[in-house]
Structures are given as C-alpha cells and as structure tokens.
Design a protein around this motif. Structure first.
Motif, PDB file in Angstrom:
ATOM      1  N   LEU A 146      12.738  13.489  43.628  1.00 23.39           N
ATOM      2  CA  LEU A 146      12.046  12.812  44.581  1.00 23.39           C
ATOM      3  C   LEU A 146      13.172  12.151  45.557  1.00 23.39           C
ATOM      4  CD1 LEU A 146       9.179  10.646  43.287  1.00 23.39           C
ATOM      5  CD2 LEU A 146       9.035  12.035  45.271  1.00 23.39           C
ATOM      6  N   SER A 192       9.057   6.920  38.097  1.00 24.86           N
ATOM      7  CA  SER A 192       8.513   7.792  39.167  1.00 24.86           C
ATOM      8  C   SER A 192       7.278   7.193  39.892  1.00 24.86           C
ATOM      9  CB  SER A 192       8.451   9.215  38.553  1.00 24.86           C
ATOM     10  OG  SER A 192       7.246   8.946  37.578  1.00 24.86           O
ATOM     11  N   LYS A 228       6.952   7.425  43.663  1.00 27.52           N
ATOM     12  CA  LYS A 228       5.723   8.128  44.357  1.00 27.52           C
ATOM     13  C   LYS A 228       4.988   7.380  45.235  1.00 27.52           C
ATOM     14  CE  LYS A 228       5.199  11.531  40.650  1.00 27.52           C
ATOM     15  NZ  LYS A 228       4.478  11.457  39.258  1.00 27.52           N
TER      16      LYS A 228
END
Lengths: 363, 506
Positions: free
Chosen positions: A300, A257, A261
């Motif tokens: 996401l 992640s 990000k």
C-alpha cells in the motif's frame, strides 16, 4: 515610556528562556491541557535573581487561622509571610501556538515546507469590510445609518435633547459594502493513525498525543486551513474524533493494513491528491499480526502513499510488549527513502528528535 | 496639588483636615490620578516615575498588568516616602475607594515622617532616582546594554547584603574609616587590591589587639562587616562606572530598607487610621456596606496565611485598649485572677498617646517583641507551621505562645534573610574573600547560595569562601572561579576553624 523598554527586555529574556529550556517544556503534558483558543499558557518561573536566602522547606513560619496541631496549614507555602520570604512565583507567559511553532522550527532547524505545485488553486472570498451610501436594503447597517442621521440633525439644529427623535432620510442610509478577494489556497490534511491494541499503554498514547500536537502546530504554521483526521485501529480500523482518538483503549490483535486501507479510502473520497498536501502519520508499537499483513502494508505504501502523499510517516512508540518488528520491515523495504519516514520514539525525551525526523525533510 | 478632579480635591481637603485634627502629622501629600497602566508602571518602579533601565522592572510590570487584566488583583494605594509625599489614585476606582485610599495614605505619610527608622532616608529620593537613571543610562550608552545589565544583575544578587542598622549608628563615619585595607608584604601579594596610601599610616601603627602584631593572624577588615556592598565598593577591583552602579544599588537598598523593617507597623498604622477616620467622620451612611467590603478585603487572611495589615491593625487597637484601661505594668502582669483581668479598667485614657509613641520609636521586630501578648496570640489564632517531610505538606506545628513569638521574631530579623558578614578579605593570605553566615538554625537554599557566590566572585574576582551550616554540619563552601567545592570545617586550617566557629557562637 521606559517601562516599555524594560518590559521588552524581559520578554526577550523569557523568550530566550523558552528557547533554552524548550526541550524541557515540550515533553510537559500539562501544557497542552492549558490550551485556550490560539494561546498556550506556559508557566515560566519568573526570573529569580539569586540571593542568600533561607530554604523554604526548613523554615516554616507563622500563620493565623483554625486548625489542630499536625493539620495541613492550607497553602501556606511561604506566601505572604512576615519576613517577606518570597514564595515561588509562577508566571504564565502567553505564547501563541504560531509563535511556539516558530520557536520550535528555529530550535529544530526545520525547513520551511514547500507546498506541492498542484495545490495552488485560487479561491475567491467576499469580505464585508466597508460602508457605502448605496446598496440593497438587506445590507443596510442600522448603527451607521443612525449615526449619520444623528449627526445631520444636530448639525442642522433640529435635534432636541428633551425629545430625541431621529428621523433618517435617504441620504443618511449606509450599507455594508464588500470586497472580493482571491487568494491562493494551499490545503493540507494530516491523517493520524494509531494502534490502540492492548499493548499500547497510557504512556505510549501520551507520547503520541504530545508528538501529534507539535506536528500539528508546525504544519498549521505552514498551511492555513489544516485539516486533521483520526483513525484508530486494532484488528479493524475506524475513523474517530480527536477526543476518542486519544482516549480509546481497545484490546485484541493488530492488523495495521486495516488502518492503511481506511486511510486510502478517506483520501480517495475526500482529499484529492491534486489539491491537497497529505500527511499520513501512523503510530504503533511495531507489533503486527502477521508477516502477510505487513506485506500488504508495504505494498500500500509503495503503490499508493508514496506517489500520492507528501510523505508517509511512521512513528514507533517503544512499549514493553511490542516487538518493534514493523519499523525494521519498513526500513528494509524503503531504505533511504525521503518520502517514507520511520522514527522510533523510545521515551518522552525523544519526541523532539522524532519531530525532527518527520519534519526535517521539508516536504 | 496633583491632577485630581475637583470632587476628589474637595474631599482631599476635608480628609486632610480631619487627619490633622486627630493629630496625624504628615508631609504635604500630593495625589495623582492615573490610569491603571501608569499605576502598574509606577508600581513596578517601586513608586517612582523613573528608574534605571533593568528587565526586573519589566517583569514586575508584566506580573502586575497580567494579574490586573485577569482580575486577580489590583493596586489600591501607592505612596512613596518623600517630602512632599506622593501618592497615586487609580482612575476608575469608586469614589469611596478613593476616599479610603486618601485616609490610608495620610496614615502612611504620618508614619514616614515620624517613625525614627525612616529618619535617615533620603526624602528627595525622587530626584535621586532620576539621577541614578541618568547615570546608568549614560553607562549603557558608553559600555553597552548587555555589559551594564549583566553587572546590575550581579549587584542585585547581593543587594540585601547591607547593614540595616548602620544608618542609625552614631559613629557610622568612623566605622568606614576603620576599614583599613591590609597591605601584606608577604610573598603572595593580592592583585588588584586597592592600596590607599593614606591608610598606610594607620596600618603601620595598629592599635588594640595584640594578636594583630603576630604575622598571619591580622585581619582585614578588623571587625566583621555586614555592609558587604560597601565593602566591595571600596575594595573590589572595579572600574569607576561599576563602583558607581554598585553605589546606586546600595543607596536604593538602604532607602527601601526601613519599609521592609516596618511593614506590619506601617500598614497597621495606616489601616488603623483609615478605619477610624472613615467610620467616624468621612463616610456617608450609604457607603458603609462598600466600606465594610473593601476593608475586610484588605484585612482578610488567607487560610493559614499571614496578613501584615491585619496583625498590625489589631496590635495597634490592642495597645490602645490596654493603655486606655491601664492593662500594663507590674500590677497587671502579676494579677492572676482572670475575672479581675477581664474587667480591668483603670480609665487611664493613655491609649492614644501610647500608640503615637509606638509609631515613633518602634520597628516590626521591637513592636512584636514588646506588644505581642499571649492573649493576643490566642485571640488571633496564631500558629507556627513547618514543613513535614513525610507528608510533603506544610503543617501546623504548634500554637504555643513562646514558639509563635520566637518564630515571628526570627522571620522579621534582618528582613527574614540570613545575616552574612565579611570576616576576612585576605583569606588564606591570597586576597580571597571569606564570608560567614551567622547561623540561626535554618539552612540557606543551596542553589541560590551557589549562584550568589558566583556573582560575588564576578565582582570580587578572587575565590569566595562562605562558612555556614548545612544539614547540621559546619561547612565551608568555596567558589574559585571554575569549581564549586565544599568541605567540612575541621579539614581546613586550624586558624580558620577557630575563627569561624567563634563567629558563629556569637
């Protein structure tokens, strides 16, 4: 001239050879190392017409020079021997990357990419391409002006070879002139993300390197002005340059992640999805720290990458340490989704298939 | 006169006269000044302005152009064996280079004219090549480029299967006639075999070998033949145009053969004379450094390599010295006193005559056999190298004179290529072709062998068998159109085994 025909014929055959043996060359790491400007040198053995001949290894030969018995005889591998025994010819055919990408496209039957509609912005450019008799002094072109003056003075008979003084007058002056051109701009950015945690070995990185090279070649052919960005991550992510991307080896855990990000941040800040065709590629061995982090990743992708990028690509490089869980999770979350592509790359030979997975959608 | 500049022409006249004065006897030599593109083209065509269309020339052209563009190599001289003799100078070379090339070329021209191994070559090859080109182009128009090119590929695969000594045999015409196609009245009649009735008579009253009368053991051809190209031309089931293409390939192969047979001598001879003429008469003092640079560049040896120019020139010089000083004959051979040998000089002055004689009568094989001496070997640091399987490298094996000479001669014999013969064109009584490799201790390269046999099959259209030795075992390799098989010789019929092994013991 007939040599032109014969040469063309040879080139056709060579190109045919490239096509035929393409899969062999594509996994040849050395080739990229020989990249120069926009050309790639592919060593192609020149086409040997088979004949009855001796095997080179058993034959040996006569040479001249210093050395003791048992010492290596230099590069004496059959070259220039008396009997005209032929050495291996290695011919390096120059193929431009574009040509190569085209061949790859043909071979893998890749569809042409349709750029996103929004990105059809026009950009204006000035191009200095001509000469004009008037213009600002700042754009005066010395060489052209001098030539005009020389021509005039010779024509009018004032030129003296023994005293070659040229005095330009106003009408000799030439100035650079420009044209305005506007062309539609299609921008694309590829963001490569790679897991550099301890479980990614040299071989895995080499696979990523090769694959990304070919992906770049294909996208470059489809988009003028392709930008590439690189992100590496283990438990934390950072943006790096190309060289670092391929050479870094970190150890430690993996938080996928973190890369996603950072990628999102990059897109938000620099590449507005309205203007850009965005291609995030993520390569990893499929080992994530926790199911919790995987969930963040999936969210996401669902909320950001899927709507705002052309497609999200995840390539899983097989490694003996990795569990390969991540690809399963992605496939479960995005079954049969055209815009989220998951591909497994077991070995170098499978790179071709993987490229087809990624680029076969024509997005 | 070719199209060279007045400066070059006046220099050419000068050099021509100097060369004549030292006794060189050459064809009229025409120099052409061409740019590098043209030179590369002509070089790719083997020295000729026109050849039949084939991609191989394009490949050579690309290699020449690329290596010129990258500064890896450039062609200095290009001279072809015709009467008049044509030679090319590259536009843009330095004046000294052009002079050197001209002197060198007169040496070659003399060699072409006088060396007996060139005596049978067609001196009007320029016309013949153009003619070949026209014929092949006509076939291309009629049958299509792919078909013709594919057939040429196959022919080129066997172009080295000629008998290099045949042109010099006095009874060569008779040999051709002797090749009687065997018409086998037995059940399996070979299909597609050319049946020539005129030859029937000969067959019906076979002379010679008594064994020929017993059925099954008669052979066609009666003697094994090395000129496989000719054999296939005469007896393979070819269409007329194919036969013609094959004859073109064969003609050209025979034309180029003497150049391969005399590489060391020819280059050595030309270098010997360019060096002598340049240093003694042609050059100006200011050019000596450049000359030394060029000359040593040509003579240089790569580490561990082998340069025919160098060996050739040194041998000619060596011969000249020896015959000038009388260092030959039984007296010299039997002398064991090294000090005496070192100062041996009978002042015979026969060197010049000797080298002219050598250039007339010898080819590379006989040249090395006759004049390579132990002293020369030591002086020129010659060695034999071989492949070491353990280290994976080529290594110096020995500097022993006998070994060097033996290896050298082996490399030169038959152009360093395996000798292959047709022994039976009705093998197994099925019209199959049996070839034999006269094994001399070195295996053939298996993949090339296989591919070549497939090409021969395409021409002969019946299974091809080849007896050779592979990894120390006598084997027959066979391609029947689909499969490639090999079996040890002992498993075949007794008849075959005997005949083949007797071939190899020759």
């Amino acid at each position: 001239m007939s040599i032109v025909e014969d040469h063309k014929r040879f080139r056709d055959i060579i190109r045919g050879r490239i096509k035929k043996n393409f899969k062999k060359y594509i996994s040849n790491g050395e080739m990229i190392g020989k990249q120069e400007n926009d050309f790639i040198k592919i060593p192609i053995p020149s086409i040997d017409i088979p004949k009855f001949k001796y095997g080179p290894k058993q034959q040996g030969g006569v040479g001249q020079g210093e050395g003791e018995s048992g010492e290596a005889s230099g590069e004496g591998d059959g070259k220039g021997e008396a009997g005209n025994a032929e050495g291996e010819h290695v011919l390096e055919a120059e193929v431009s990357i574009e040509e190569l990408a085209e061949i790859m496209g043909d071979e893998l039957e890749l569809p042409k990419i349709e750029p996103k509609g929004l990105s059809r912005l026009n950009s204006e450019a000035l191009k200095y391409s001509g000469r004009a008799p008037v213009g600002p002094e700042g754009l005066r072109h010395f060489k052209s002006s001098y030539k005009e003056a020389l021509k005039r003075s010779i024509a009018s008979g004032t030129y003296d070879p023994d005293d070659p003084v040229i005095i330009p007058i106003k009408r000799d002056m030439r100035y650079k002139s420009f044209k305005k051109s506007s062309k539609p701009r299609t921008n694309a950015v590829v963001i490569y993300m790679m897991d550099v945690s301890g479980s990614m070995g040299e071989e895995q990185k080499q696979i990523v390197r090769l694959e990304s090279f070919w992906i770049n070649a294909w996208l470059k052919k489809n988009y003028k002005g392709l930008e590439t960005r690189f992100i590496i991550h283990d438990a934390a992510a950072k943006e790096v340059d190309e060289k670092t991307f391929f050479s870094t080896s970190e150890s430690g855990g993996t938080l996928i992640s973190s890369a996603y990000k950072l990628c999102k941040k990059l897109i938000d800040e620099e590449f507005s999805p309205q203007e850009w065709n965005i291609y995030p590629f993520h390569f990893s061995d499929g080992d994530n720290w926790s199911g919790e982090d995987t969930r963040i990743c999936i969210n996401l992708i669902q909320d950001f990458f899927k709507p705002f990028t052309n497609m999200f690509c995840y390539g899983q490089v097989e490694s003996k340490y990795g569990s390969g869980q991540f690809s399963k999770d992605l496939e479960k979350s995005f079954p049969n989704d055209e815009s989220v592509v998951v591909s497994r790359i077991e070995s170098r030979e499978k790179i071709v298939n993987s490229i087809k997975d990624f680029l076969g959608k024509g997005r | 006169m070719g199209n060279i500049t007045p400066e070059l022409e006046s220099e050419r006249k000068k050099i021509c006269k100097i060369a004549k004065d030292v006794g060189l006897d050459f064809f009229e030599t025409i120099f052409e000044l061409v740019d590098y593109k043209t030179l590369n083209q002509v070089a790719a065509y083997g020295g000729f302005p026109v050849r039949y269309p084939h991609w191989r020339f394009g490949m050579d052209y690309e290699q020449l152009s690329k290596s010129y563009q990258y500064g890896l190599s450039k062609i200095y001289e290009l001279v072809i064996n015709t009467d008049p003799c044509y030679a090319y100078l590259m536009d843009g070379n330095e004046f000294l280079d052009q002079k050197l090339v001209m002197a060198h070329v007169y040496g070659h021209s003399d060699f072409f004219k006088n060396n007996q191994w060139f005596s049978q070559t067609n001196r009007k090859m320029m016309d013949a090549m153009a003619n070949h080109s026209t014929r092949v182009r006509r076939y291309v128009d009629r049958y299509g480029q792919n078909i013709v090119e594919e057939f040429i590929d196959k022919c080129l695969s066997v172009e080295n299967l000629i008998d290099r000594h045949a042109p010099y045999a006095k009874n060569k015409i008779e040999i051709v006639k002797e090749d009687v196609p065997k018409i086998d009245p037995e059940p399996v009649k070979p299909e597609g075999f050319e049946v020539n009735k005129e030859y029937m008579k000969d067959f019906l009253s076979p002379e010679g070998t008594g064994s020929g009368a017993s059925e099954g053991s008669k052979r066609f051809p009666s003697e094994p033949t090395k000129d496989i190209l000719q054999f296939m031309m005469m007896y393979a089931p070819l269409e007329d145009w194919q036969r013609d293409v094959l004859s073109i390939i064969r003609d050209e192969a025979y034309y180029f053969a003497p150049q391969g047979m005399t590489k060391i001598m020819n280059e050595g001879w030309a270098s010997f004379w360019h060096s002598k003429l340049m240093t003694e008469q042609i050059m100006e003092d200011s050019e000596i450094i450049d000359f030394a640079d060029r000359h040593s560049g040509t003579m240089a040896m790569q580490p561990g390599g082998f340069n025919p120019y160098k060996v050739g020139i040194e041998l000619f010089r060596n011969i000249k010295t020896r015959w000038d000083k009388g260092q030959f004959g039984p007296e010299w051979e039997s002398c064991n006193d090294l000090r005496e040998k070192a100062h041996w000089n009978k002042k015979l002055g026969q060197g010049r005559d000797k080298i002219f004689e050598v250039r007339r009568d010898f080819n590379d094989v006989t040249f090395i056999d006759e004049f390579l001496t132990e002293d020369f070997c030591v002086e020129n640091k010659m060695f034999v190298y071989k492949f070491n399987k353990r280290s994976g490298k080529f290594e110096i094996d020995t500097r022993d004179f006998k070994a060097v000479k033996a290896k050298f001669l082996f490399q030169l014999t038959n152009f360093g290529q395996p000798i292959i013969q047709v022994v039976d064109a009705n093998f197994e009584n099925r019209g199959e072709l049996l070839l034999t490799h006269l094994f001399e201790g070195v295996d053939m390269q298996p993949d090339f062998m296989e591919a070549t046999m497939k090409n021969i099959y395409a021409i002969w259209t019946k299974p091809i068998s080849l007896a050779t030795v592979m990894e120390g075992e006598q084997r027959i390799f066979r391609f029947d159109g689909n499969e490639f098989k090999s079996f040890a010789l002992s498993k075949t019929s007794k008849n075959t085994e005997q005949s083949t092994s007797s071939e190899e013991s020759k």
